[in-house]
Write a protein that holds these residues in place. Structure first.
Motif, mmCIF file in Angstrom:
data_model
loop_
_atom_site.group_PDB
_atom_site.id
_atom_site.type_symbol
_atom_site.label_atom_id
_atom_site.label_comp_id
_atom_site.label_asym_id
_atom_site.label_seq_id
_atom_site.Cartn_x
_atom_site.Cartn_y
_atom_site.Cartn_z
ATOM 1 N N LYS A 1 0.832 -1.209 0.000
ATOM 2 C CA LYS A 1 0.000 0.000 0.000
ATOM 3 C C LYS A 1 0.864 1.257 0.000
ATOM 4 O O LYS A 1 0.573 2.223 -0.713
ATOM 5 N N GLN A 2 1.917 1.236 0.785
ATOM 6 C CA GLN A 2 2.807 2.393 0.843
ATOM 7 C C GLN A 2 3.444 2.653 -0.517
ATOM 8 O O GLN A 2 3.540 3.803 -0.970
ATOM 9 N N ILE A 3 3.870 1.581 -1.186
ATOM 10 C CA ILE A 3 4.476 1.732 -2.515
ATOM 11 C C ILE A 3 3.467 2.313 -3.492
ATOM 12 O O ILE A 3 3.773 3.209 -4.288
ATOM 13 N N GLY A 4 2.221 1.811 -3.440
ATOM 14 C CA GLY A 4 1.183 2.330 -4.333
ATOM 15 C C GLY A 4 0.921 3.807 -4.102
ATOM 16 O O GLY A 4 0.737 4.580 -5.053
ATOM 17 N N GLU A 5 0.916 4.234 -2.833
ATOM 18 C CA GLU A 5 0.681 5.645 -2.520
ATOM 19 C C GLU A 5 1.829 6.527 -3.003
ATOM 20 O O GLU A 5 1.611 7.653 -3.471
ATOM 21 N N ILE A 6 3.063 6.014 -2.890
ATOM 22 C CA ILE A 6 4.220 6.772 -3.398
ATOM 23 C C ILE A 6 4.119 6.930 -4.908
ATOM 24 O O ILE A 6 4.354 8.011 -5.464
ATOM 25 N N HIS A 7 3.745 5.853 -5.595
ATOM 26 C CA HIS A 7 3.601 5.924 -7.059
ATOM 27 C C HIS A 7 2.542 6.956 -7.452
ATOM 28 O O HIS A 7 2.704 7.685 -8.438
ATOM 29 N N ALA A 8 1.454 7.013 -6.675
ATOM 30 C CA ALA A 8 0.408 7.999 -6.973
ATOM 31 C C ALA A 8 0.912 9.411 -6.714
ATOM 32 O O ALA A 8 0.590 10.336 -7.463
ATOM 33 N N ARG A 9 1.707 9.572 -5.645
ATOM 34 C CA ARG A 9 2.203 10.907 -5.292
ATOM 35 C C ARG A 9 3.117 11.481 -6.367
ATOM 36 O O ARG A 9 3.059 12.669 -6.677
ATOM 37 N N ILE A 10 3.970 10.620 -6.935
ATOM 38 C CA ILE A 10 4.884 11.121 -7.962
ATOM 39 C C ILE A 10 4.304 10.940 -9.360
ATOM 40 O O ILE A 10 4.936 11.257 -10.359
ATOM 41 N N LYS A 11 3.055 10.392 -9.411
ATOM 42 C CA LYS A 11 2.296 10.233 -10.658
ATOM 43 C C LYS A 11 3.010 9.349 -11.667
ATOM 44 O O LYS A 11 3.004 9.616 -12.875
ATOM 45 N N ILE A 12 3.628 8.275 -11.183
ATOM 46 C CA ILE A 12 4.213 7.310 -12.102
ATOM 47 C C ILE A 12 3.080 6.467 -12.680
ATOM 48 O O ILE A 12 2.251 5.940 -11.923
ATOM 49 N N PRO A 13 2.953 6.349 -13.993
ATOM 50 C CA PRO A 13 1.831 5.613 -14.581
ATOM 51 C C PRO A 13 1.814 4.162 -14.109
ATOM 52 O O PRO A 13 2.844 3.495 -14.058
ATOM 53 N N ILE A 14 0.628 3.669 -13.781
ATOM 54 C CA ILE A 14 0.516 2.319 -13.243
ATOM 55 C C ILE A 14 0.951 1.276 -14.267
ATOM 56 O O ILE A 14 1.435 0.202 -13.907
ATOM 57 N N HIS A 15 0.820 1.591 -15.575
ATOM 58 C CA HIS A 15 1.202 0.597 -16.572
ATOM 59 C C HIS A 15 2.707 0.336 -16.563
ATOM 60 O O HIS A 15 3.145 -0.766 -16.923
ATOM 61 N N LEU A 16 3.499 1.333 -16.134
ATOM 62 C CA LEU A 16 4.939 1.111 -16.043
ATOM 63 C C LEU A 16 5.270 0.113 -14.935
ATOM 64 O O LEU A 16 6.142 -0.739 -15.085
ATOM 65 N N VAL A 17 4.557 0.230 -13.819
ATOM 66 C CA VAL A 17 4.771 -0.697 -12.709
ATOM 67 C C VAL A 17 4.358 -2.108 -13.125
ATOM 68 O O VAL A 17 5.065 -3.089 -12.846
ATOM 69 N N LEU A 18 3.221 -2.219 -13.797
ATOM 70 C CA LEU A 18 2.755 -3.530 -14.249
ATOM 71 C C LEU A 18 3.691 -4.136 -15.288
ATOM 72 O O LEU A 18 3.901 -5.351 -15.326
ATOM 73 N N ARG A 19 4.275 -3.293 -16.121
ATOM 74 C CA ARG A 19 5.238 -3.786 -17.109
ATOM 75 C C ARG A 19 6.454 -4.396 -16.400
ATOM 76 O O ARG A 19 6.893 -5.496 -16.732
ATOM 77 N N GLY A 20 6.974 -3.674 -15.422
ATOM 78 C CA GLY A 20 8.121 -4.191 -14.684
ATOM 79 C C GLY A 20 7.797 -5.478 -13.970
ATOM 80 O O GLY A 20 8.606 -6.421 -13.946
ATOM 81 N N ALA A 21 6.603 -5.552 -13.372
ATOM 82 C CA ALA A 21 6.191 -6.763 -12.659
ATOM 83 C C ALA A 21 6.072 -7.954 -13.616
ATOM 84 O O ALA A 21 6.450 -9.083 -13.270
ATOM 85 N N ARG A 22 5.554 -7.703 -14.812
ATOM 86 C CA ARG A 22 5.414 -8.787 -15.791
ATOM 87 C C ARG A 22 6.774 -9.374 -16.163
ATOM 88 O O ARG A 22 6.965 -10.594 -16.184
#
Length: 464
Positions: free
Chosen positions: A95-116
């Protein structure tokens, strides 16, 4: 609609782990731990294949910390610990990581790409072991479902935080228009006309075109680029004003480089007419924008009438984005009244309130139209200086410190008081998370307070 509780999420994770044979669970855990460095490097390499990721991942500190932080994340996600407390801590981490990503507005698709890619790479490593088909299938499922569950929790936190930020941003847009709208309209109109008068004087005395004052850097220009354009975002008049400013600075002012003689004798009068028409057009569009404003009185500190924390995330994120896109810099000043508790104890809380109000006015009066002043709570203020260098920011901070020390603060019963302030200064260094900048300013303020007070301290780089 209420979300899934941490207890429910922990139960789901525990149920997931219980579906797989113990040897497979152990092997995946060992693989993730043994190859954490390789997996993190692969994740980073794949993320940088996306040009959009370069915006977030090229900052030096982000780059240097990413490997270590990502390795820790890999080990924790695949720790396979089914203890309730450990699982809830793991869920809190996502949850903390998700909130940080939202704060700096990193697109969620980039995170999902890395996870894939991370998931695929871990499975390749798993298949390199001598395993039968059933074990390979179990391993593939365990890797995929573990990463998917972590991404689900992270994405939910991202979505909730992003929605909160969006609502706050919309509220700020309405609020920033509403506060003393008539006064603000007249102030900005006057600022624009002041710029025009200064320009005409400089032209009359033969100032070089390269030294003529640019509208974008004027009091009005700073206000409109950093506040007005955001407040009236999406309206046609906003684009017309921005284009008018660009035309003046980049097209019309350079025309005065030509000598007003001979064949060019009519050039300057014609250029002046165009300049006046463009300025009048900006004033006209500005009036239309203010006519469309509505009143909203939230987001301002009741005592000092400065901004409060409500819109700090919106404004900080906006200035970070502006700085990155336009290769500009800004600074934050953490300002704290020295020995404020002593003032309250000796003179009473009414006196303390008067001191806060007067200091707020002092800070506001010595800042430009595009700058921001926040009351952070208690006796602490935050000043955001737009479009500044380090030397300029330090100069402003020192000026504010000196002005506060020279001011005679009025107290009840015709008493007067002199006080000092400590200031921590942090210049934006390109880090995408504005919390990094705020922490640096707070650390500098701490050093100023514990180094003798009544001083300005420039923030150092944070370790880790």
């Amino acid at each position: 609609m209420p979300g899934i509780s941490p207890e429910q999420q922990a139960a789901e994770w525990k149920l997931l782990l219980g579906q797989f044979p113990a040897p497979v669970v152990t092997q995946i855990k060992e693989l993730a731990t043994t190859h954490q460095r390789e997996l993190a490097g692969y994740f980073y390499e794949q993320m940088l294949q996306d040009a959009q990721a370069m915006f977030f991942l090229t900052h030096e500190q982000v780059k240097s910390r990413l490997h270590g932080t990502l390795q820790q994340w890999i080990v924790s996600v695949f720790s396979m610990n089914d203890d309730d407390a450990a699982l809830q801590a793991l869920i809190a981490q996502q949850k903390q990581i998700g909130e940080i990503h939202a704060r700096i507005k990193i697109p969620i698709h980039l995170v999902l790409r890395g996870a894939r890619h991370l998931r695929e790479r871990l499975f390749v490593l798993f298949c390199q072991r001598p395993l039968d088909l059933e074990h390979k299938l179990f391993g593939q499922r365990l890797i995929s479902e573990t990463v998917d569950l972590a991404m689900e929790i992270m994405s939910r936190a991202f979505s909730d935080a992003y929605d909160r930020n969006s609502r706050s941003e919309e509220g700020y847009r309405l609020f920033s228009v509403a506060h003393n709208i008539g006064i603000e309209q007249e102030r900005q109109r006057s600022a624009l006309l002041d710029w025009e008068n200064y320009l005409m004087f400089d032209l009359a005395v033969g100032q070089l075109a390269t030294q003529l004052p640019r509208l974008c850097n004027s009091e009005f220009g700073l206000w409109f680029r950093h506040k007005g354009a955001h407040t009236f975002q999406g309206l046609r008049e906003t684009e017309l004003i921005l284009e008018g400013m660009r035309q003046i600075d980049e097209v019309l002012l350079p025309l005065f480089e030509q000598p007003a003689a001979g064949a060019d004798a009519d050039q300057h009068p014609q250029s002046l007419r165009l300049l006046r028409e463009q300025t009048k057009s900006i004033i006209f569009h500005l009036g239309n924008l203010f006519e469309q404003a509505t009143v909203l009185e939230s987001g301002r500190d009741v005592l000092t009438h400065m901004l409060n924390r409500k819109f700090l995330p919106v404004i900080m994120a906006k200035e970070v984005a502006y700085a990155r896109q336009n290769e500009r810099s800004f600074a934050v000043l953490a300002v704290d009244i020295d020995r404020f508790k002593h003032i309250n104890d000796e003179f009473g809380h009414e006196a303390g309130d008067l001191v806060l109000q007067q200091l707020a006015s002092l800070l506001s009066n010595h800042c430009r139209g595009g700058d921001y002043v926040f009351r952070m709570g208690g006796e602490e203020f935050l000043v955001l200086l737009v479009d500044v260098t380090q030397a300029h920011a330090l100069g402003v901070a020192e000026k504010l410190r000196h002005q506060a020390a020279q001011e005679r603060f009025r107290l009840p019963g015709e008493q007067v008081l002199q006080l000092t302030v400590s200031i921590g200064v942090a210049l934006y260094d390109g880090h995408p998370d504005y919390q990094h900048l705020l922490r640096r300013a707070d650390q500098a303020l701490y050093e100023a307070k514990h180094g003798g007070r009544n001083q300005v301290v420039l923030a150092r780089k944070l370790e880790g």
